[in-house]
Design a protein around this motif. Structure first.
Motif, PDB file in Angstrom:
ATOM      1  N   MET A  79      -3.508  -2.410 -13.737  1.00 17.37           N
ATOM      2  CA  MET A  79      -2.153  -2.493 -13.255  1.00 17.37           C
ATOM      3  C   MET A  79      -1.650  -1.274 -12.410  1.00 17.37           C
ATOM      4  O   MET A  79      -1.369  -0.644 -11.849  1.00 17.37           O
ATOM      5  CB  MET A  79      -0.938  -2.118 -14.079  1.00 17.37           C
ATOM      6  N   ASP A  80      -3.571  -0.472 -12.093  1.00 22.40           N
ATOM      7  CA  ASP A  80      -3.500   0.833 -11.580  1.00 22.40           C
ATOM      8  C   ASP A  80      -4.299   0.510 -10.619  1.00 22.40           C
ATOM      9  O   ASP A  80      -4.120  -0.411 -10.079  1.00 22.40           O
ATOM     10  CB  ASP A  80      -4.111   1.524 -12.863  1.00 22.40           C
ATOM     11  N   PHE A  81      -3.020   1.323  -9.508  1.00 21.63           N
ATOM     12  CA  PHE A  81      -4.265   1.765  -7.667  1.00 21.63           C
ATOM     13  C   PHE A  81      -4.926   2.373  -7.981  1.00 21.63           C
ATOM     14  O   PHE A  81      -4.663   4.137  -8.494  1.00 21.63           O
ATOM     15  CB  PHE A  81      -2.866   1.573  -7.097  1.00 21.63           C
ATOM     16  N   ILE A  82      -6.112   2.059  -7.939  1.00 22.79           N
ATOM     17  CA  ILE A  82      -7.700   2.778  -7.916  1.00 22.79           C
ATOM     18  C   ILE A  82      -8.125   3.049  -6.673  1.00 22.79           C
ATOM     19  O   ILE A  82      -9.190   2.155  -6.542  1.00 22.79           O
ATOM     20  CB  ILE A  82      -8.060   2.369  -9.317  1.00 22.79           C
ATOM     21  N   VAL A  83      -7.979   3.763  -6.056  1.00 25.60           N
ATOM     22  CA  VAL A  83      -9.137   3.907  -4.277  1.00 25.60           C
ATOM     23  C   VAL A  83     -10.554   3.634  -4.691  1.00 25.60           C
ATOM     24  O   VAL A  83     -10.863   3.227  -4.129  1.00 25.60           O
ATOM     25  CB  VAL A  83      -8.397   5.158  -3.444  1.00 25.60           C
ATOM     26  N   ASP A  84     -10.899   4.136  -5.294  1.00 26.92           N
ATOM     27  CA  ASP A  84     -12.466   4.576  -5.710  1.00 26.92           C
ATOM     28  C   ASP A  84     -12.855   3.299  -6.582  1.00 26.92           C
ATOM     29  O   ASP A  84     -14.149   3.690  -7.755  1.00 26.92           O
ATOM     30  CB  ASP A  84     -12.948   5.707  -5.667  1.00 26.92           C
ATOM     31  N   ARG A  85     -11.911   2.525  -6.840  1.00 22.79           N
ATOM     32  CA  ARG A  85     -11.827   1.227  -8.095  1.00 22.79           C
ATOM     33  C   ARG A  85     -13.755   0.593  -7.868  1.00 22.79           C
ATOM     34  O   ARG A  85     -13.805   0.084  -6.422  1.00 22.79           O
ATOM     35  CB  ARG A  85     -11.597  -0.110  -7.996  1.00 22.79           C
ATOM     36  N   PRO A  86     -14.250   0.885  -8.626  1.00 18.62           N
ATOM     37  CA  PRO A  86     -16.287  -0.054  -8.355  1.00 18.62           C
ATOM     38  C   PRO A  86     -15.696  -1.661  -8.107  1.00 18.62           C
ATOM     39  O   PRO A  86     -14.955  -2.612  -8.617  1.00 18.62           O
ATOM     40  CB  PRO A  86     -16.438   0.103 -10.446  1.00 18.62           C
ATOM     41  N   ALA A 112      -7.955  10.403  -1.701  1.00 17.53           N
ATOM     42  CA  ALA A 112      -8.578   9.652  -0.945  1.00 17.53           C
ATOM     43  C   ALA A 112      -8.245  10.273   1.040  1.00 17.53           C
ATOM     44  O   ALA A 112      -8.867  10.001   1.683  1.00 17.53           O
ATOM     45  CB  ALA A 112      -7.673   7.538  -0.613  1.00 17.53           C
ATOM     46  N   LYS A 113      -7.446  11.071   0.765  1.00 24.12           N
ATOM     47  CA  LYS A 113      -6.874  12.112   1.493  1.00 24.12           C
ATOM     48  C   LYS A 113      -8.225  12.663   1.546  1.00 24.12           C
ATOM     49  O   LYS A 113      -8.919  13.492   2.707  1.00 24.12           O
ATOM     50  CB  LYS A 113      -5.521  12.876   1.376  1.00 24.12           C
ATOM     51  N   ALA A 114      -8.822  13.156   0.381  1.00 23.19           N
ATOM     52  CA  ALA A 114      -9.855  14.212   0.094  1.00 23.19           C
ATOM     53  C   ALA A 114     -11.553  13.914   0.720  1.00 23.19           C
ATOM     54  O   ALA A 114     -12.307  14.500   1.008  1.00 23.19           O
ATOM     55  CB  ALA A 114      -9.831  14.767  -0.922  1.00 23.19           C
ATOM     56  N   GLY A 126       0.831  -1.552  -0.052  1.00 25.13           N
ATOM     57  CA  GLY A 126       0.382  -0.124   0.138  1.00 25.13           C
ATOM     58  C   GLY A 126       0.833   1.221  -0.207  1.00 25.13           C
ATOM     59  O   GLY A 126       0.163   2.012  -0.321  1.00 25.13           O
ATOM     60  N   ALA A 127       2.375   1.165   0.170  1.00 26.69           N
ATOM     61  CA  ALA A 127       2.908   2.380   0.875  1.00 26.69           C
ATOM     62  C   ALA A 127       3.268   2.316  -0.870  1.00 26.69           C
ATOM     63  O   ALA A 127       3.921   3.929  -0.975  1.00 26.69           O
ATOM     64  CB  ALA A 127       3.855   2.381   1.308  1.00 26.69           C
ATOM     65  N   LEU A 128       3.882   1.738  -1.406  1.00 26.81           N
ATOM     66  CA  LEU A 128       4.490   1.643  -2.262  1.00 26.81           C
ATOM     67  C   LEU A 128       3.096   1.820  -3.531  1.00 26.81           C
ATOM     68  O   LEU A 128       4.012   3.193  -4.716  1.00 26.81           O
ATOM     69  CB  LEU A 128       4.783   0.155  -3.169  1.00 26.81           C
ATOM     70  N   ALA A 129       2.112   1.685  -3.684  1.00 24.55           N
ATOM     71  CA  ALA A 129       1.232   2.152  -4.097  1.00 24.55           C
ATOM     72  C   ALA A 129       0.854   3.344  -4.619  1.00 24.55           C
ATOM     73  O   ALA A 129       1.198   4.307  -5.738  1.00 24.55           O
ATOM     74  CB  ALA A 129      -0.173   1.730  -4.101  1.00 24.55           C
ATOM     75  N   CYS A 130       0.648   4.325  -3.315  1.00 17.26           N
ATOM     76  CA  CYS A 130       0.356   5.301  -3.116  1.00 17.26           C
ATOM     77  C   CYS A 130       1.930   6.759  -3.606  1.00 17.26           C
ATOM     78  O   CYS A 130       1.892   7.356  -3.192  1.00 17.26           O
ATOM     79  CB  CYS A 130       0.145   5.916  -1.162  1.00 17.26           C
ATOM     80  N   HIS A 131       3.254   5.466  -3.010  1.00  9.92           N
ATOM     81  CA  HIS A 131       4.336   6.402  -3.797  1.00  9.92           C
ATOM     82  C   HIS A 131       3.797   6.085  -5.562  1.00  9.92           C
ATOM     83  O   HIS A 131       4.077   7.415  -6.130  1.00  9.92           O
ATOM     84  CB  HIS A 131       5.814   5.653  -3.393  1.00  9.92           C
ATOM     85  N   LEU A 132       3.343   5.341  -5.683  1.00 15.18           N
ATOM     86  CA  LEU A 132       3.272   5.632  -7.608  1.00 15.18           C
ATOM     87  C   LEU A 132       2.466   5.963  -8.138  1.00 15.18           C
ATOM     88  O   LEU A 132       2.217   6.785  -9.148  1.00 15.18           O
ATOM     89  CB  LEU A 132       3.206   3.852  -7.905  1.00 15.18           C
ATOM     90  N   PHE A 133       1.611   5.889  -7.308  1.00 15.30           N
ATOM     91  CA  PHE A 133      -0.168   6.980  -7.569  1.00 15.30           C
ATOM     92  C   PHE A 133      -0.149   8.088  -6.689  1.00 15.30           C
ATOM     93  O   PHE A 133      -1.513   7.884  -5.979  1.00 15.30           O
ATOM     94  CB  PHE A 133      -1.121   5.533  -7.532  1.00 15.30           C
ATOM     95  N   PRO A 134       0.426   8.797  -6.689  1.00 16.47           N
ATOM     96  CA  PRO A 134       0.092   9.981  -5.884  1.00 16.47           C
ATOM     97  C   PRO A 134      -0.835  10.507  -5.676  1.00 16.47           C
ATOM     98  O   PRO A 134      -1.612  10.541  -4.658  1.00 16.47           O
ATOM     99  CB  PRO A 134       1.434  10.884  -5.311  1.00 16.47           C
ATOM    100  N   GLU A 135      -1.333  10.878  -7.078  1.00 18.43           N
ATOM    101  CA  GLU A 135      -2.951  11.431  -7.085  1.00 18.43           C
ATOM    102  C   GLU A 135      -3.788  10.358  -6.322  1.00 18.43           C
ATOM    103  O   GLU A 135      -5.124  10.720  -6.097  1.00 18.43           O
ATOM    104  CB  GLU A 135      -3.896  11.604  -8.618  1.00 18.43           C
ATOM    105  N   GLU A 136      -4.005   9.315  -6.314  1.00 18.12           N
ATOM    106  CA  GLU A 136      -4.718   8.086  -5.797  1.00 18.12           C
ATOM    107  C   GLU A 136      -5.271   8.180  -4.315  1.00 18.12           C
ATOM    108  O   GLU A 136      -5.829   8.517  -3.085  1.00 18.12           O
ATOM    109  CB  GLU A 136      -4.417   7.566  -6.225  1.00 18.12           C
ATOM    110  N   PHE A 137      -3.229   8.618  -3.272  1.00 16.68           N
ATOM    111  CA  PHE A 137      -3.677   9.120  -2.452  1.00 16.68           C
ATOM    112  C   PHE A 137      -3.878   9.939  -2.561  1.00 16.68           C
ATOM    113  O   PHE A 137      -5.123  10.622  -0.498  1.00 16.68           O
ATOM    114  CB  PHE A 137      -1.481   8.955  -1.686  1.00 16.68           C
ATOM    115  N   SER A 138      -3.920  11.098  -2.928  1.00 15.35           N
ATOM    116  CA  SER A 138      -5.040  12.323  -2.458  1.00 15.35           C
ATOM    117  C   SER A 138      -6.477  12.495  -2.890  1.00 15.35           C
ATOM    118  O   SER A 138      -7.417  12.783  -2.206  1.00 15.35           O
ATOM    119  CB  SER A 138      -4.355  13.598  -3.748  1.00 15.35           C
TER     120      SER A 138
END
Length: 422
Positions: free
Chosen positions: A350-357, A287-289, A273-285
């Motif tokens: 291959m993408d990490f998507i925090v709001d994936r259906p 979820a933060k919002a 999860g830490a690596l995913a949020c590094h590689l996909f920082p927009e997804e971390f942002s």
């Protein structure tokens, strides 16, 4: 390109040009450098049921498509997990007395009805009332760990976060002496390794440490057996009527499953999860919002990382499977890591998507009778961790290339240098 990118490009080139019959996706070095995805992608497209005639684990079939894996998981009467006919992992030697290994029998390596009896002996630990009892404890411990992390300084995420949190939880499940909890980490790593992979130099050295593990737990078992039943895993085993004929090997095998299942998988997801949020920082942002996205972020972490790369089955009879004849006794790997990247089932896999259906529609916990017993506890631990991280930090930055586990079973990390931003 850096060294890691050069190796990954090389794997893409090799996977595109190598004849399919020469593919061997069991090679640990592919997992150590995260170079296996191009091979799996081509197999899903051109040979979703693939036969490897020669490897360090012997000949084996690969099942790489999501729905094909589910089909096989549901048919345990033909595709067996039982160690009497094979094993539930490709590398027999780590769990069976083969080539210097030591027998570690447990219910993952059993078919019904024996599987059901052994699983039921420990399943009460995951009852809703126990999960509710654990939540406040996990919250307190996670708060303490996160508040102790340095901001703006580099540290090892695997050791300071992933191992620490999962080992504390495992010690609680077992009611294991808290001051010795890092022994559990060592034993977990030993169970899934073979000599020459960085932990031990010989089978004898590995067996000696596992015997130390058995001796330690035998003392706890004898103590719990003399006391009234308690809601911990060792007490449950000690007081289960079905477990009274346990041999030392049976006990060690059950411990192996509980230790690895309660430790390695959640640990790998926390690091992934830490690596995913590094590689996909927009997804971390994202979820933060919107903190409600943690509900889909957690299963997406588990899918994206896929902490257990495969499970193995053995054919009990000759069978036709999607145009291929699998012979009785053949070894088959269901590659969860490939199924969770199946483009026909999962959009942009291959993408990490925090709001994936349909984020929970993944194979990381297995399927059918062997579905992970502790999946709800794992998700609770991950939810509490990511709620805390989103509250405290603006970004998770991974420094350099993580050091991955050289294993085709445990898809995880040995070290990961991280810097947190306030």
């Amino acid at each position: 390109m850096d060294e890691a990118q050069v190796k990954q490009q090389s794997d893409r080139d090799i996977a595109a040009s190598m004849p399919l019959e020469e593919f061997d996706v069991s090679r640990p070095e592919l997992f150590e450098r995260e170079g296996l995805h191009p091979y799996f992608e081509r197999m899903r497209r051109e040979a979703p049921v693939h036969y490897c005639k020669d490897s360090h684990v012997g000949p084996f079939w690969s099942i790489t498509k999501f729905n094909d894996i589910i089909e096989m998981e549901k048919n345990h009467k033909i595709f067996s997990s039982d160690v009497s006919v094979g094993s539930f992992v490709l590398d027999d030697t780590t769990l069976n007395a083969v080539d210097g290994g030591i027998d570690l029998p447990n219910f993952l390596g059993m078919d019904p009805p024996k599987h059901d009896i052994h699983r039921m002996a420990v399943s009460p630990i995951m009852a809703p009332e126990n999960l509710a009892r654990f939540e406040a404890l996990i919250q307190d411990r996670t708060t303490t760990v996160l508040d102790g992390l340095p901001v703006g300084e580099t540290f090892d995420w695997v050791d300071r976060v992933s191992i620490e949190l999962t080992t504390m939880m495992l010690a609680t499940l077992l009611d294991f002496p808290f001051e010795d909890r890092r022994k559990l980490t060592r034993w977990s790593d030993l169970i899934t390794t073979r000599p020459g992979q960085g932990l031990v130099a010989s089978w004898e050295e590995r067996e000696a440490e596992l015997m130390e593990c058995l001796g330690y737990f035998q003392g706890l078992y004898d103590e719990r057996k003399s006391l009234p039943p308690k809601p911990d895993l060792i007490s449950m085993l000690a007081h289960s009527p079905e477990m009274q004929d346990f041999s030392p090997t049976d006990f060690l095998g059950m411990l192996a499953l509980l230790i690895v299942g309660g430790n390695d998988t959640t640990r790998s997801s926390m690091s992934g999860g830490a690596l995913a949020c590094h590689l996909f920082p927009e997804e971390f942002s994202k979820a933060k919002a919107d903190r409600s996205l943690v509900a889909t972020m957690v299963p997406e972490i588990v899918r994206w990382q896929t902490p257990i790369a495969h499970m193995r089955r053995t054919a009990l009879e000759d069978v036709e499977f999607h145009g291929h004849t699998i012979k009785k006794g053949d070894k088959i790997a269901m590659w969860y890591l490939s199924g969770n990247r199946d483009e026909d089932v999962i959009d942009r896999p291959m993408d990490f998507i925090v709001d994936r259906p349909r984020a929970r529609y993944h194979l990381s916990f297995g399927f059918g009778i062997h579905r992970c017993l502790g999946n709800r506890l794992a998700e609770m631990q991950l939810r509490i961790l990511w709620e805390g991280l989103l509250e405290r930090f603006s970004r998770i930055e991974v420094i350099g290339e993580p050091v991955r586990v050289p294993s085709n079973l445990i898809h995880g990390f040995l070290e990961m240098s991280v810097k947190l931003h306030a």
